[in-house]
Design a protein around this motif. Structure first.
Motif, short mmCIF file in Angstrom:
data_model
loop_
_atom_site.label_atom_id
_atom_site.label_comp_id
_atom_site.label_asym_id
_atom_site.label_seq_id
_atom_site.Cartn_x
_atom_site.Cartn_y
_atom_site.Cartn_z
N UNK A 380 8.51 35.68 56.21
CA UNK A 380 8.44 34.77 55.06
C UNK A 380 8.13 35.58 53.80
N UNK A 381 8.99 35.49 52.81
CA UNK A 381 8.84 36.19 51.54
C UNK A 381 8.73 35.15 50.44
N UNK A 382 7.90 35.43 49.44
CA UNK A 382 7.70 34.50 48.33
C UNK A 382 8.32 35.06 47.06
N UNK A 383 9.03 34.19 46.33
CA UNK A 383 9.57 34.51 45.02
C UNK A 383 8.97 33.54 44.00
N UNK A 384 8.24 34.07 43.02
CA UNK A 384 7.66 33.24 41.98
C UNK A 384 8.64 33.09 40.84
N UNK A 385 8.80 31.87 40.36
CA UNK A 385 9.74 31.60 39.27
C UNK A 385 8.98 31.56 37.94
N UNK A 386 9.07 30.46 37.19
CA UNK A 386 8.41 30.39 35.90
C UNK A 386 6.90 30.37 36.00
N UNK A 387 6.38 29.60 36.96
CA UNK A 387 4.94 29.50 37.14
C UNK A 387 4.63 29.32 38.62
N UNK A 388 3.67 30.07 39.11
CA UNK A 388 3.15 29.88 40.47
C UNK A 388 1.65 30.09 40.37
N UNK A 389 0.98 29.07 39.87
CA UNK A 389 -0.42 29.19 39.53
C UNK A 389 -1.26 28.17 40.27
N UNK A 390 -2.54 28.47 40.38
CA UNK A 390 -3.50 27.58 40.99
C UNK A 390 -3.04 27.21 42.41
N UNK A 391 -2.80 25.92 42.70
CA UNK A 391 -2.31 25.56 44.02
C UNK A 391 -0.97 26.18 44.34
N UNK A 392 -0.15 26.44 43.31
CA UNK A 392 1.11 27.15 43.52
C UNK A 392 0.88 28.57 43.97
N UNK A 393 -0.15 29.22 43.43
CA UNK A 393 -0.49 30.57 43.90
C UNK A 393 -1.07 30.52 45.30
N UNK A 394 -1.86 29.48 45.59
CA UNK A 394 -2.40 29.35 46.93
C UNK A 394 -1.28 29.31 47.97
N UNK A 395 -0.23 28.55 47.70
CA UNK A 395 0.89 28.48 48.63
C UNK A 395 1.56 29.85 48.80
N UNK A 396 1.57 30.64 47.73
CA UNK A 396 2.22 31.96 47.78
C UNK A 396 1.50 32.93 48.71
N UNK A 397 0.24 32.66 49.03
CA UNK A 397 -0.54 33.57 49.87
C UNK A 397 0.05 33.74 51.26
#
Length: 604
Positions: A380-397
């Motif tokens: 599983x690889x994560x690609x951040x687009x315009x914003x991946x912050x707060x809960x969005x960053x949590x999901x990226x972990x």
């Protein structure tokens, strides 16, 4: 009529049933029409004409939209990226024409689109930008093209960047509505619009850093492309923000001007050397081009990569009001997408694309758990687009590798909680209330009273537990000590460039970099082209129709019609994610634990 009533049926049921039949018939006819249109053969030689206007959403909602309203939706970021990638290798495409008008997009999205435009140019194809009434975002994207043409008689407005936040505390107090808040920590300033009349020093500091990074990139990139010194461009922004098309040509900001109605005929004559025919098919619209293919990119063999998109505010399952208003993403939607990715043996890896400021704290944590579970079974690889912050960053972990663009807004590792109360409004309106309780705290979470000192202490402590859990998750994922993770948290927001430097992300890059990494981790030969399967779209109208799911069809039709009639007021461009949750808090009367970044930095 008496027999109808005796049968247990109501007239309303017949009306709804007839309406359903009519809707089904219209949907079927519209689907056939658009299918026929999309499958029509493309000419052997053409210019790909791509409209770029309004808010650029991360992925298309057209699979869940009304077929006859779908063309009204602007092309999404992913559609644009895949379209440009395919066009770069399509021998039929002579050139690409971008019609840019009132573009609203996060800086990282504009940067990723610029990179795709540069790839098309490197492939030997000319890219032309046509601007109607350009502002900074339009011009920044257009500067990646070979030439820039502006509409004759138009004006350019290059006045720099702005990050704007509205503060509601004083206005709400006038009608007797207020909020109590718990903030973890000092940089998690999302609660400020509801509990302050202006920004804190930490909020100003954070916004200043973000604007510095974006403004520096803006001046640097445009000045390089237009062969001028950054100081020259900045002087224009500061002294000549509004200029005519002719002035823009003289200042070497653009290359030419033409009336909008003459754009296509003049370009066709220039490129072919002859006057265009009345029924010319020399220009192919981007939607028609995209619809002519079965998959985003050319592929071979049975190997696949799944693309799962987390876009918009993260909401708990069942929060239909929030999800409809904020275009949010729920736990159930991601769970279904991951189930499909894990069930398909030909899907070898998963790329999670995140464009989310976060949202409900528990829903964000639940989403991370689902992604962690999937990552055990497939890369599983994560690609951040315009914003991946707060809960969005949590999901990226959950990502084995996390990619971010240099201007992706990320971090914001923190939590805040909101407790609305309307005792002042009740007093102003003369609303009386009598409560009988059993249990000391039975009435603590009432909309009609503030928390007392002990209740507030527990409120703050509960949000603190969520914060500590968030920081612990970051520490475990990024191999940091708790203190080290906490030093990067506290609600601080980072650009992708800064996040890479401090270790919150792994690599700088966009969606295609993440797809290549997923292919490598899956052990797929780098010379092969696996199929890209998007698993984030709603079940389409035709699928619902064939499955006989009339209730969902009616609900979706009603929702979509209301949304289109309401216009931009309910779109993500008209209401921030935090506004949506704030309104939901007042509507529901319940406290909300949020891990959410409430603002965007737009270049406009």
């Amino acid at each position: 009529m008496s027999r109808l009533w005796n049968s247990g049926k109501r007239p309303g049921c017949l009306v709804r049933g007839c309406l359903a039949v009519i809707v089904f018939s219209l949907l079927a006819l519209a689907a056939v029409f658009f299918l026929q249109r999309s499958r029509s053969a493309l000419p052997e030689r053409f210019v790909l004409h791509i409209p770029l206007t309004g808010t650029v959403r991360e992925h298309s909602s057209r699979s869940g939209a009304l077929p006859f309203l779908a063309p009204m939706e602007p092309l999404s970021q992913q559609e644009l990226l895949f379209m440009l990638r395919r066009a770069s290798g399509d021998s039929r495409v002579e050139a690409v024409l971008l019609s840019i008008d009132g573009l609203r997009a996060a800086p990282a999205k504009i940067g990723e689109l610029r990179a795709s435009i540069e790839a098309v140019r490197k492939g030997g194809k000319r890219v032309i930008a046509f601007l109607r009434s350009p502002e900074d975002s339009d011009y920044l994207l257009a500067s990646a093209c070979d030439s820039i043409i502006v509409a004759k008689g138009s004006f350019m407005l290059l006045d720099g960047l702005r990050a704007e936040t509205l503060y509601y505390k004083t206005a709400l107090a006038k009608i007797g509505v207020s909020f109590q808040a718990a903030q973890w920590k000092e940089y998690k300033s999302g609660v400020e619009p509801y509990v302050r009349s202006g920004p804190s020093p930490q909020s100003r500091e954070r916004l200043g850093e973000l604007l510095d990074d974006v403004y520096g990139e803006y001046l640097g990139y445009v000045s390089r492309r237009r062969a001028m010194a950054p100081e020259t461009l900045e002087r224009i922004v500061n002294t000549r923000p509004l200029m005519t098309a002719e002035e823009a040509i003289r200042l070497k900001l653009v290359d030419g001007t033409v009336p909008a109605w003459q754009l296509e005929p003049s370009l066709e004559k220039t490129m072919t050397g002859r006057l265009p025919e009345e029924e010319s098919d020399f220009f192919v619209d981007g939607r028609r081009y995209s619809a002519s293919f079965d998959s985003p990119l050319e592929h071979e063999g049975r190997e696949k990569l799944a693309l799962v998109t987390i876009s918009g505010p993260i909401v708990p399952t069942g929060s239909e009001g929030v999800e409809d208003m904020g275009e949010g993403v729920g736990e159930g939607q991601i769970r279904r997408a991951l189930d499909r990715a894990l069930a398909d043996k030909n899907i070898r890896a998963i790329v999670v694309r995140i464009d989310s400021p976060g949202g409900d704290a528990m829903a964000s944590a639940s989403m991370l758990e689902m992604l962690d579970s999937a990552a055990v079974k497939k890369p599983l690889v994560v690609s951040m687009s315009g914003v991946a912050a707060s809960g969005g960053y949590m999901a990226a972990l959950a990502g084995k590798t996390i990619y971010a663009s240099p201007l992706t807004i990320t971090g914001s590792i923190g939590v805040y909680a909101l407790k609305p109360e309307i005792s002042g409004l009740a007093e102003k309106t003369g609303l009386g209330r009598s409560v009988v309780t059993r249990g000391r705290y039975a009435d603590a979470n009432s909309l009609f009273k503030p928390l007392d000192r002990e209740e507030y202490r527990m409120f703050v402590e509960a949000s603190g537990e969520i914060y500590r859990d968030f920081v612990a998750k970051v520490a475990a994922s990024r191999t940091l000590s708790f203190a080290g993770a906490d030093s990067l948290a506290g609600g601080r927001v980072w650009t992708g460039k800064r996040a890479l430097a401090v270790g919150l992300v792994d690599r700088s890059g966009g969606l295609f970099d993440a797809l290549r990494e997923a292919q490598r981790l899956a052990g797929i030969d780098s010379t092969r082209h696996p199929e890209i399967v998007s698993l984030s779209e709603e079940q389409g109208w035709i699928a619902l129709l064939l499955n006989g799911d009339g209730a969902r069809l009616m609900q979706r039709a009603e929702r979509m019609v209301v949304k289109h009639l309401a216009g931009s007021a309910l779109s993500s461009g008209g209401m921030s994610a935090f506004d949506v949750f704030g309104l939901e808090a007042v509507r529901s009367g319940r406290m909300m634990m949020l891990t959410l970044m409430p603002f965007d930095v737009d270049i406009r």
